[in-house]
Design an enzyme around this catalytic site. Sequence first.
Site, PDB file in Angstrom:
ATOM      1  N   ARG A 171       5.198 -37.704 -23.517  1.00 40.99           N
ATOM      2  CA  ARG A 171       4.428 -37.899 -24.754  1.00 40.99           C
ATOM      3  C   ARG A 171       5.236 -37.544 -25.997  1.00 40.99           C
ATOM      4  O   ARG A 171       4.993 -38.066 -27.063  1.00 40.99           O
ATOM      5  CB  ARG A 171       3.149 -37.053 -24.707  1.00 40.99           C
ATOM      6  CG  ARG A 171       2.122 -37.572 -23.723  1.00 40.99           C
ATOM      7  CD  ARG A 171       1.062 -36.541 -23.451  1.00 40.99           C
ATOM      8  NE  ARG A 171       1.646 -35.336 -22.870  1.00 40.99           N
ATOM      9  CZ  ARG A 171       0.973 -34.273 -22.487  1.00 40.99           C
ATOM     10  NH1 ARG A 171      -0.337 -34.242 -22.654  1.00 40.99           N
ATOM     11  NH2 ARG A 171       1.576 -33.235 -21.955  1.00 40.99           N
ATOM     12  N   ARG A 172       6.206 -36.625 -25.880  1.00 43.00           N
ATOM     13  CA  ARG A 172       6.924 -36.151 -27.069  1.00 43.00           C
ATOM     14  C   ARG A 172       8.045 -37.130 -27.444  1.00 43.00           C
ATOM     15  O   ARG A 172       9.170 -37.040 -26.946  1.00 43.00           O
ATOM     16  CB  ARG A 172       7.482 -34.755 -26.814  1.00 43.00           C
ATOM     17  CG  ARG A 172       6.418 -33.672 -26.947  1.00 43.00           C
ATOM     18  CD  ARG A 172       6.909 -32.332 -26.457  1.00 43.00           C
ATOM     19  NE  ARG A 172       6.857 -32.211 -25.026  1.00 43.00           N
ATOM     20  CZ  ARG A 172       7.274 -31.143 -24.339  1.00 43.00           C
ATOM     21  NH1 ARG A 172       7.779 -30.103 -24.969  1.00 43.00           N
ATOM     22  NH2 ARG A 172       7.174 -31.114 -23.027  1.00 43.00           N
ATOM     23  N   ALA A 189       9.899 -36.741 -18.542  1.00 43.50           N
ATOM     24  CA  ALA A 189      11.347 -36.531 -18.739  1.00 43.50           C
ATOM     25  C   ALA A 189      11.663 -35.667 -19.949  1.00 43.50           C
ATOM     26  O   ALA A 189      12.836 -35.412 -20.229  1.00 43.50           O
ATOM     27  CB  ALA A 189      12.039 -37.892 -18.878  1.00 43.50           C
ATOM     28  N   PRO A 205       8.438 -28.208  -4.361  1.00 38.89           N
ATOM     29  CA  PRO A 205       9.109 -26.950  -4.720  1.00 38.89           C
ATOM     30  C   PRO A 205       8.156 -25.769  -4.850  1.00 38.89           C
ATOM     31  O   PRO A 205       6.964 -25.933  -5.122  1.00 38.89           O
ATOM     32  CB  PRO A 205       9.741 -27.256  -6.096  1.00 38.89           C
ATOM     33  CG  PRO A 205       9.432 -28.688  -6.415  1.00 38.89           C
ATOM     34  CD  PRO A 205       8.285 -29.091  -5.530  1.00 38.89           C
ATOM     35  N   VAL A 262       9.642 -22.790 -10.053  1.00 41.04           N
ATOM     36  CA  VAL A 262      10.736 -23.363 -10.853  1.00 41.04           C
ATOM     37  C   VAL A 262      10.486 -22.947 -12.296  1.00 41.04           C
ATOM     38  O   VAL A 262       9.397 -23.208 -12.841  1.00 41.04           O
ATOM     39  CB  VAL A 262      10.736 -24.911 -10.793  1.00 41.04           C
ATOM     40  CG1 VAL A 262      12.034 -25.451 -11.378  1.00 41.04           C
ATOM     41  CG2 VAL A 262      10.494 -25.425  -9.382  1.00 41.04           C
ATOM     42  N   TYR A 288      -5.386 -27.334  -8.969  1.00 39.42           N
ATOM     43  CA  TYR A 288      -3.975 -27.739  -9.041  1.00 39.42           C
ATOM     44  C   TYR A 288      -3.424 -27.966  -7.633  1.00 39.42           C
ATOM     45  O   TYR A 288      -2.836 -29.016  -7.337  1.00 39.42           O
ATOM     46  CB  TYR A 288      -3.156 -26.679  -9.788  1.00 39.42           C
ATOM     47  CG  TYR A 288      -1.673 -26.994  -9.747  1.00 39.42           C
ATOM     48  CD1 TYR A 288      -1.163 -28.090 -10.441  1.00 39.42           C
ATOM     49  CD2 TYR A 288      -0.790 -26.225  -8.983  1.00 39.42           C
ATOM     50  CE1 TYR A 288       0.199 -28.406 -10.380  1.00 39.42           C
ATOM     51  CE2 TYR A 288       0.571 -26.533  -8.919  1.00 39.42           C
ATOM     52  CZ  TYR A 288       1.050 -27.626  -9.617  1.00 39.42           C
ATOM     53  OH  TYR A 288       2.393 -27.945  -9.548  1.00 39.42           O
TER      54      TYR A 288
HETATM   55  P1  NDP Z   1       7.164 -28.985 -17.437  1.00 35.83           P
HETATM   56  O1  NDP Z   1       5.920 -28.544 -18.109  1.00 35.83           O
HETATM   57  O2  NDP Z   1       8.452 -28.359 -17.823  1.00 35.83           O
HETATM   58  O3  NDP Z   1       7.319 -30.570 -17.569  1.00 35.83           O
HETATM   59  C1  NDP Z   1       6.214 -31.417 -17.394  1.00 35.83           C
HETATM   60  C2  NDP Z   1       6.558 -32.788 -17.896  1.00 35.83           C
HETATM   61  O4  NDP Z   1       5.417 -33.647 -17.704  1.00 35.83           O
HETATM   62  C3  NDP Z   1       6.883 -32.818 -19.375  1.00 35.83           C
HETATM   63  O5  NDP Z   1       7.978 -33.685 -19.583  1.00 35.83           O
HETATM   64  C4  NDP Z   1       5.639 -33.415 -20.009  1.00 35.83           C
HETATM   65  O6  NDP Z   1       5.993 -34.162 -21.154  1.00 35.83           O
HETATM   66  C5  NDP Z   1       5.177 -34.359 -18.901  1.00 35.83           C
HETATM   67  N1  NDP Z   1       3.767 -34.712 -19.010  1.00 35.83           N
HETATM   68  C6  NDP Z   1       2.688 -33.912 -18.845  1.00 35.83           C
HETATM   69  N2  NDP Z   1       1.563 -34.600 -19.095  1.00 35.83           N
HETATM   70  C7  NDP Z   1       1.941 -35.876 -19.407  1.00 35.83           C
HETATM   71  C8  NDP Z   1       1.243 -37.052 -19.777  1.00 35.83           C
HETATM   72  N3  NDP Z   1      -0.094 -37.066 -19.857  1.00 35.83           N
HETATM   73  N4  NDP Z   1       1.947 -38.169 -20.047  1.00 35.83           N
HETATM   74  C9  NDP Z   1       3.307 -38.169 -19.974  1.00 35.83           C
HETATM   75  N5  NDP Z   1       4.024 -37.093 -19.619  1.00 35.83           N
HETATM   76  C10 NDP Z   1       3.343 -35.947 -19.352  1.00 35.83           C
HETATM   77  O7  NDP Z   1       6.889 -28.783 -15.873  1.00 35.83           O
HETATM   78  P2  NDP Z   1       7.803 -28.976 -14.575  1.00 35.83           P
HETATM   79  O8  NDP Z   1       9.019 -29.722 -14.909  1.00 35.83           O
HETATM   80  O9  NDP Z   1       7.920 -27.686 -13.917  1.00 35.83           O
HETATM   81  O10 NDP Z   1       6.825 -29.852 -13.696  1.00 35.83           O
HETATM   82  C11 NDP Z   1       7.108 -31.167 -13.326  1.00 35.83           C
HETATM   83  C12 NDP Z   1       6.337 -31.491 -12.066  1.00 35.83           C
HETATM   84  O11 NDP Z   1       6.763 -30.615 -11.035  1.00 35.83           O
HETATM   85  C13 NDP Z   1       4.827 -31.310 -12.191  1.00 35.83           C
HETATM   86  O12 NDP Z   1       4.207 -32.357 -11.480  1.00 35.83           O
HETATM   87  C14 NDP Z   1       4.579 -29.978 -11.493  1.00 35.83           C
HETATM   88  O13 NDP Z   1       3.295 -29.924 -10.950  1.00 35.83           O
HETATM   89  C15 NDP Z   1       5.644 -30.018 -10.424  1.00 35.83           C
HETATM   90  N6  NDP Z   1       6.038 -28.722  -9.885  1.00 35.83           N
HETATM   91  C16 NDP Z   1       6.455 -27.725 -10.726  1.00 35.83           C
HETATM   92  C17 NDP Z   1       6.801 -26.498 -10.186  1.00 35.83           C
HETATM   93  C18 NDP Z   1       7.177 -25.328 -11.043  1.00 35.83           C
HETATM   94  O14 NDP Z   1       7.144 -24.183 -10.549  1.00 35.83           O
HETATM   95  N7  NDP Z   1       7.571 -25.529 -12.300  1.00 35.83           N
HETATM   96  C19 NDP Z   1       6.793 -26.285  -8.735  1.00 35.83           C
HETATM   97  C20 NDP Z   1       6.308 -27.398  -7.976  1.00 35.83           C
HETATM   98  C21 NDP Z   1       5.981 -28.569  -8.534  1.00 35.83           C
HETATM   99  P3  NDP Z   1       5.171 -34.237 -22.528  1.00 35.83           P
HETATM  100  O15 NDP Z   1       4.519 -32.901 -22.738  1.00 35.83           O
HETATM  101  O16 NDP Z   1       6.231 -34.561 -23.540  1.00 35.83           O
HETATM  102  O17 NDP Z   1       4.216 -35.362 -22.327  1.00 35.83           O
HETATM  103  C1  8X3 Z   2       4.133 -24.956  -9.039  1.00 39.79           C
HETATM  104  C2  8X3 Z   2       4.407 -23.787  -8.168  1.00 39.79           C
HETATM  105  O1  8X3 Z   2       3.355 -21.765  -7.052  1.00 39.79           O
HETATM  106  O2  8X3 Z   2       2.921 -22.071  -9.425  1.00 39.79           O
HETATM  107  O3  8X3 Z   2       3.607 -25.996  -8.303  1.00 39.79           O
HETATM  108  O4  8X3 Z   2       1.855 -23.484  -7.812  1.00 39.79           O
HETATM  109  S1  8X3 Z   2       3.066 -22.744  -8.110  1.00 39.79           S
END
Ligand code: NDP
Ligand code: 8X3
Length: 251
Positions: free
Chosen positions: A35-36, A11, A180, A183, A150
């Site tokens: 984590r943050r 979040a 998705p 993003v 991934y």
């Molecule tokens: P961000 O990097 O913006 O956010 C990722 C979030 O995951 C951060 O809040 C981070 O928080 C948290 N996180 C990562 N590792 C941990 C951990 N070990 N413990 C707790 N929290 C963790 O990425 P997105 O919002 O884009 O991605 C969110 C999800 O959506 C992922 O599962 C990603 O694979 C998926 N997704 C993303 C897409 C994209 O294009 N962006 C497309 C499709 C799917 P913190 O670092 O504070 O721990």
């Molecule tokens: C995140 C989208 O296309 O970088 O899941 O894998 S992509």
Amino acid sequence: MQPRVVLVTGATAGIGEAVLRRAVAAGSRVIACGRRAERLQELATELGPQVLPLPLDVRDHPAMEQALAALPAEFASIDCLVNTAGLALGLSKFWENDDSDWQVMIETNLTAMLHVTRTVVRGMLQRERGHIIQLGSVAGRYPYGGGSVYGGTKGFVSIFSDHLRVDLNGTPVRVTSIEPGAVETEFSVVRFKGDGQRANKVYEGFQPLSGADVAESIWFCACQPAHVNINHLELMPVAQSAAGFTFARKL
Ligand code: NDP
Ligand code: 8X3
């Protein structure tokens, strides 16, 4: 049918932060995990008492389980889990990838997700109310160069969600996999290990989805009538499409 208490893992940024904001705006209480700790505290200060910060690494299974067992009463009855915490690391060919990167992706995207889901689903079954929402990806369905591990984790998330639905059949608990395309979040900065310029190039010249776009789809699924289960929801920017096959031509 609107969730009353939502647990969002991941979040602190991107899609998870947008889900947190969407849920709070709709009046739900939200347990915000990441984590943050400082970032979570900032969000809680901004958004108010509907937010409970849960500063944790989802890979620390005992800490996660203890924290979820000790939630204050008004946050204890989680009826929607949004498993957003996840990441990609690297974009190299499979055999050139660093195996410590595989490990982090598998531990976060899969093993931690399974542990959190198991803990939360048990409470949902007792309360006879709940919805597990997973973050899959188009990478779990359509291959691209450098996305092997991934994409493999996201394919697992998608098919795991289908199997979980079968195990839950006969209960009111719902499961949805949100899948998705591109993003614009911190995702690519994380994938390229802090290289912001390389990350920006991913989204250059087209309009990607925003975290808020995805959060809106998630909320749409979460607010369906109790008898409706959206199994999968795939969304992409209009500018993105699946590219099809490639051929190593010797012309
Ligand atoms: P961000 O990097 O913006 O956010 C990722 C979030 O995951 C951060 O809040 C981070 O928080 C948290 N996180 C990562 N590792 C941990 C951990 N070990 N413990 C707790 N929290 C963790 O990425 P997105 O919002 O884009 O991605 C969110 C999800 O959506 C992922 O599962 C990603 O694979 C998926 N997704 C993303 C897409 C994209 O294009 N962006 C497309 C499709 C799917 P913190 O670092 O504070 O721990
Ligand atoms: C995140 C989208 O296309 O970088 O899941 O894998 S992509």
